[in-house]
Motif scaffolding. Structure first.
Motif, PDB file in Angstrom:
ATOM      1  N   TYR A 137       0.829  -1.212   0.000  1.00 55.17           N
ATOM      2  CA  TYR A 137       0.000   0.000   0.000  1.00 55.17           C
ATOM      3  C   TYR A 137       0.861   1.258   0.000  1.00 55.17           C
ATOM      4  O   TYR A 137       0.583   2.236  -0.679  1.00 55.17           O
ATOM      5  CB  TYR A 137      -0.929   0.025   1.221  1.00 55.17           C
ATOM      6  N   PHE A 138       1.919   1.182   0.789  1.00 53.03           N
ATOM      7  CA  PHE A 138       2.846   2.308   0.900  1.00 53.03           C
ATOM      8  C   PHE A 138       3.400   2.706  -0.452  1.00 53.03           C
ATOM      9  O   PHE A 138       3.532   3.878  -0.769  1.00 53.03           O
ATOM     10  CB  PHE A 138       3.998   1.865   1.820  1.00 53.03           C
ATOM     11  N   ILE A 139       3.669   1.686  -1.274  1.00 48.39           N
ATOM     12  CA  ILE A 139       4.258   1.944  -2.598  1.00 48.39           C
ATOM     13  C   ILE A 139       3.183   2.406  -3.581  1.00 48.39           C
ATOM     14  O   ILE A 139       3.378   3.322  -4.361  1.00 48.39           O
ATOM     15  CB  ILE A 139       4.966   0.683  -3.134  1.00 48.39           C
ATOM     16  N   LEU A 140       1.986   1.790  -3.508  1.00 48.90           N
ATOM     17  CA  LEU A 140       0.956   2.060  -4.520  1.00 48.90           C
ATOM     18  C   LEU A 140       0.186   3.353  -4.268  1.00 48.90           C
ATOM     19  O   LEU A 140      -0.223   4.030  -5.195  1.00 48.90           O
ATOM     20  CB  LEU A 140      -0.030   0.894  -4.573  1.00 48.90           C
ATOM     21  N   TYR A 141      -0.059   3.682  -3.001  1.00 49.86           N
ATOM     22  CA  TYR A 141      -0.953   4.807  -2.664  1.00 49.86           C
ATOM     23  C   TYR A 141      -0.200   5.962  -2.010  1.00 49.86           C
ATOM     24  O   TYR A 141       0.892   5.756  -1.488  1.00 49.86           O
ATOM     25  CB  TYR A 141      -2.060   4.320  -1.720  1.00 49.86           C
ATOM     26  N   PRO A 142      -0.809   7.166  -2.001  1.00 47.92           N
ATOM     27  CA  PRO A 142      -0.176   8.287  -1.295  1.00 47.92           C
ATOM     28  C   PRO A 142       0.011   7.884   0.163  1.00 47.92           C
ATOM     29  O   PRO A 142      -0.927   7.350   0.762  1.00 47.92           O
ATOM     30  CB  PRO A 142      -1.209   9.413  -1.408  1.00 47.92           C
ATOM     31  N   SER A 143       1.191   8.089   0.718  1.00 43.75           N
ATOM     32  CA  SER A 143       1.381   7.599   2.081  1.00 43.75           C
ATOM     33  C   SER A 143       2.149   8.554   2.972  1.00 43.75           C
ATOM     34  O   SER A 143       1.599   9.113   3.919  1.00 43.75           O
ATOM     35  CB  SER A 143       2.054   6.233   2.069  1.00 43.75           C
ATOM     36  N   LEU A 194       4.574  14.817   3.408  1.00 44.05           N
ATOM     37  CA  LEU A 194       5.740  15.687   3.280  1.00 44.05           C
ATOM     38  C   LEU A 194       5.335  17.065   3.801  1.00 44.05           C
ATOM     39  O   LEU A 194       4.240  17.214   4.343  1.00 44.05           O
ATOM     40  CB  LEU A 194       6.183  15.747   1.814  1.00 44.05           C
ATOM     41  N   VAL A 195       6.164  18.069   3.582  1.00 37.39           N
ATOM     42  CA  VAL A 195       5.862  19.369   4.176  1.00 37.39           C
ATOM     43  C   VAL A 195       4.546  19.939   3.633  1.00 37.39           C
ATOM     44  O   VAL A 195       3.640  20.291   4.367  1.00 37.39           O
ATOM     45  CB  VAL A 195       7.010  20.365   3.976  1.00 37.39           C
ATOM     46  N   ASN A 196       4.434  20.008   2.269  1.00 34.81           N
ATOM     47  CA  ASN A 196       3.224  20.592   1.683  1.00 34.81           C
ATOM     48  C   ASN A 196       2.320  19.565   1.033  1.00 34.81           C
ATOM     49  O   ASN A 196       1.231  19.887   0.585  1.00 34.81           O
ATOM     50  CB  ASN A 196       3.607  21.599   0.599  1.00 34.81           C
ATOM     51  N   ASP A 197       2.795  18.361   0.899  1.00 29.05           N
ATOM     52  CA  ASP A 197       2.095  17.380   0.088  1.00 29.05           C
ATOM     53  C   ASP A 197       2.316  16.016   0.725  1.00 29.05           C
ATOM     54  O   ASP A 197       2.553  15.907   1.922  1.00 29.05           O
ATOM     55  CB  ASP A 197       2.706  17.444  -1.332  1.00 29.05           C
ATOM     56  N   SER A 198       2.250  14.951  -0.081  1.00 24.30           N
ATOM     57  CA  SER A 198       2.623  13.636   0.419  1.00 24.30           C
ATOM     58  C   SER A 198       3.178  12.852  -0.765  1.00 24.30           C
ATOM     59  O   SER A 198       3.052  13.297  -1.903  1.00 24.30           O
ATOM     60  CB  SER A 198       1.403  12.918   0.991  1.00 24.30           C
ATOM     61  N   THR A 199       3.817  11.710  -0.489  1.00 20.74           N
ATOM     62  CA  THR A 199       4.274  10.884  -1.609  1.00 20.74           C
ATOM     63  C   THR A 199       3.048  10.467  -2.406  1.00 20.74           C
ATOM     64  O   THR A 199       1.978  10.266  -1.848  1.00 20.74           O
ATOM     65  CB  THR A 199       5.027   9.634  -1.107  1.00 20.74           C
ATOM     66  N   LYS A 200       3.196  10.358  -3.740  1.00 17.35           N
ATOM     67  CA  LYS A 200       2.023  10.193  -4.610  1.00 17.35           C
ATOM     68  C   LYS A 200       1.557   8.745  -4.737  1.00 17.35           C
ATOM     69  O   LYS A 200       0.385   8.496  -5.020  1.00 17.35           O
ATOM     70  CB  LYS A 200       2.339  10.706  -6.030  1.00 17.35           C
ATOM     71  N   GLY A 201       2.488   7.789  -4.608  1.00 16.46           N
ATOM     72  CA  GLY A 201       2.109   6.386  -4.832  1.00 16.46           C
ATOM     73  C   GLY A 201       2.130   6.081  -6.324  1.00 16.46           C
ATOM     74  O   GLY A 201       1.823   6.941  -7.139  1.00 16.46           O
ATOM     75  N   LEU A 237       0.121   4.352  -8.160  1.00 14.26           N
ATOM     76  CA  LEU A 237      -1.169   4.354  -8.870  1.00 14.26           C
ATOM     77  C   LEU A 237      -1.677   5.753  -9.197  1.00 14.26           C
ATOM     78  O   LEU A 237      -2.584   5.900 -10.004  1.00 14.26           O
ATOM     79  CB  LEU A 237      -2.239   3.632  -8.042  1.00 14.26           C
ATOM     80  N   GLY A 238      -1.145   6.774  -8.546  1.00 15.71           N
ATOM     81  CA  GLY A 238      -1.611   8.147  -8.787  1.00 15.71           C
ATOM     82  C   GLY A 238      -3.027   8.387  -8.268  1.00 15.71           C
ATOM     83  O   GLY A 238      -3.687   9.348  -8.649  1.00 15.71           O
ATOM     84  N   TRP A 239      -3.514   7.530  -7.382  1.00 14.83           N
ATOM     85  CA  TRP A 239      -4.888   7.654  -6.866  1.00 14.83           C
ATOM     86  C   TRP A 239      -4.968   8.789  -5.848  1.00 14.83           C
ATOM     87  O   TRP A 239      -4.051   8.978  -5.051  1.00 14.83           O
ATOM     88  CB  TRP A 239      -5.285   6.348  -6.178  1.00 14.83           C
ATOM     89  N   THR A 240      -6.049   9.596  -5.921  1.00 12.40           N
ATOM     90  CA  THR A 240      -6.317  10.525  -4.813  1.00 12.40           C
ATOM     91  C   THR A 240      -7.800  10.480  -4.508  1.00 12.40           C
ATOM     92  O   THR A 240      -8.619  10.173  -5.385  1.00 12.40           O
ATOM     93  CB  THR A 240      -5.959  11.988  -5.140  1.00 12.40           C
ATOM     94  N   GLN A 241      -8.139  10.802  -3.278  1.00  7.24           N
ATOM     95  CA  GLN A 241      -9.530  10.777  -2.857  1.00  7.24           C
ATOM     96  C   GLN A 241     -10.352  11.782  -3.651  1.00  7.24           C
ATOM     97  O   GLN A 241     -11.460  11.500  -4.068  1.00  7.24           O
ATOM     98  CB  GLN A 241      -9.574  11.161  -1.379  1.00  7.24           C
ATOM     99  N   ILE A 242      -9.780  12.978  -3.865  1.00  2.30           N
ATOM    100  CA  ILE A 242     -10.545  14.030  -4.532  1.00  2.30           C
ATOM    101  C   ILE A 242     -10.819  13.639  -5.986  1.00  2.30           C
ATOM    102  O   ILE A 242     -11.900  13.887  -6.510  1.00  2.30           O
ATOM    103  CB  ILE A 242      -9.836  15.411  -4.413  1.00  2.30           C
TER     104      ILE A 242
END
Ligand code: HEC
Ligand code: HEC
Length: 319
Positions: free
Chosen positions: A46-52, A55-62, A64-69
């Motif tokens: 999950y850590f590799i596939l999804y944002p996890s 970071l300061v302003n954002d997070s790692t993307k994962g 799959l490039g999936w986001t809730q929005i």
């Protein structure tokens, strides 16, 4: 598994003994350990596939490039896609046509619930029945101040309403007020007296409430001959209505009854269409460039008002 079933004497102990009870050192069951390792593995996947990692302003993307929005936007796009044909069809239909088309009617009612909840329920109550004594008209009964045809209802919504009745405190003697209060009570009971009616006419009440005291839709003057009260049927409240009137700016104690305007544009359009029909002209031929300036206030769109008018009409009291 079999390991766990050893005779306690064969099992290693931890060396801890309390009151003669030995603490054994049995290994954890294999299935349990395997599940633990597997869930650890899943965390990494999950850590590799999804944002996890935040970071300061954002997070790692994962990967799959999936986001809730994005998921939300995709779902909303699907909803819009399903709605679009209905919305387009609805926009082209008159309210009478919507009422006659069960499928479109169901759609209009279904999609009005949120619209009504957001814009109307605060005053008129959920389902059109306001709290007792709140001072807002009940939309579910058969009693309409301004008319219960779907067109009248749309006009009430589009243009807003503010019935006015002058305060009579300075126009009537105390006896006359008493007699008129009694006349209103008698009328609501269906037994008005000749004397009461004579005073009602002499004091000009008939000019707004009508010769039969049943109210005049064009003015929104209440029907005084039924038991449905715009404000209240209690004797002191009837007296209050007569003494202080409604929306009479000259009396600080006047009753306030203002229905906000939701679309000046739609109000002009309904008026123009009604006029054209009365004149025997085709309302589809109206030149809107001529009628509309283009800067009319619009808090709800035409389609939204159509939906709401149909919805309110269905509350049970539509005519
Ligand atoms: C701020 C409070 C308020 C809000 C919000 C409001 N109304 Fe009203 N509405 C009133 C009042 C007050 C009246 C009565 C006006 C009068 O007595 O002259 C009224 C009258 C009406 C009438 C005419 C009733 C009749 O008997 O003829 C309709 C229909 C109506 N409202 C529908 C709506 C709808 C639909 C909405 C939402 C878009 C809405 N109202 C939002 C206060 C409100
Ligand atoms: C200029 C028009 C006008 C005149 C004159 C007038 N009324 Fe009214 N009256 C109204 C309107 C309009 C309403 C309803 C206001 C609303 O709901 O916004 C009303 C409401 C009332 C109510 C409240 C009814 C209820 O259901 O709660 C009573 C009672 C009443 N009028 C009695 C009288 C009497 C008695 C007279 C004569 C002394 C009179 N009115 C004169 C316009 C008028």
């Amino acid at each position: 598994m079999a390991d766990n079933k050893k005779n306690p004497t064969q099992v290693e102990d931890t060396g801890h003994v309390w009151d003669g009870i030995r603490e054994l050192n049995n290994p954890c069951p294999r299935w349990w350990l395997n599940s633990l390792y597997l869930s650890g593995l899943l965390v990494i996947v999950y850590f590799i596939l999804y944002p996890s990692l935040p970071l300061v302003n954002d997070s790692t993307k994962g990967l799959l490039g999936w986001t809730q929005i994005n998921e939300f936007k995709e779902d909303m796009a699907k909803v819009e896609e399903i709605r679009a044909p209905f919305e387009n069809k609805l926009a082209a239909m008159s309210m009478e046509e919507i009422l006659a088309d069960q499928e479109m009617l169901n759609y209009a009612i279904g999609s009005s619930k949120v619209l009504y909840g957001d814009n109307c329920a605060a005053c008129h109550g959920t389902g059109g029945a306001p709290a007792e004594g709140a001072g807002y008209p009940n939309l579910t009964d058969d009693d309409w101040l301004y008319g219960g045809s779907v067109n009248d209802i749309a006009m009430s919504i589009a243009n807003g309403r503010a019935g006015t009745m002058p305060a009579h405190a300075n126009l009537l003697t105390t006896e006359e007020v008493d007699q008129l209060v009694q006349f209103v009570i008698d009328s609501s009971n269906g037994v008005p007296t000749e004397a009461g009616l004579a005073l009602y006419n002499a004091k000009g009440c008939f000019a707004c409430h009508g010769a039969d005291a049943k109210g005049v839709k064009a003015m929104g003057s209440a029907n005084l001959t039924d038991k449905i009260w715009r404000f209240s049927g209690a004797e002191d409240q009837i007296r209050y209505s007569i003494l202080h009137g409604v929306n009479d700016a000259s009396d600080p104690e006047t009753r306030v009854a203002v229905m906000p305007q939701w679309s000046e544009k739609m109000a002009i359009m309904i008026e123009a269409r009604t006029y054209a029909i009365e004149e025997g002209e085709d309302p589809n031929e109206i030149d809107w460039d001529d009628e509309l300036e283009g800067d009319e206030a619009e808090r709800l769109t035409e389609t939204e008002i159509k939906k709401l008018a149909v919805y309110v009409h269905q509350f049970g009291g539509g005519q």
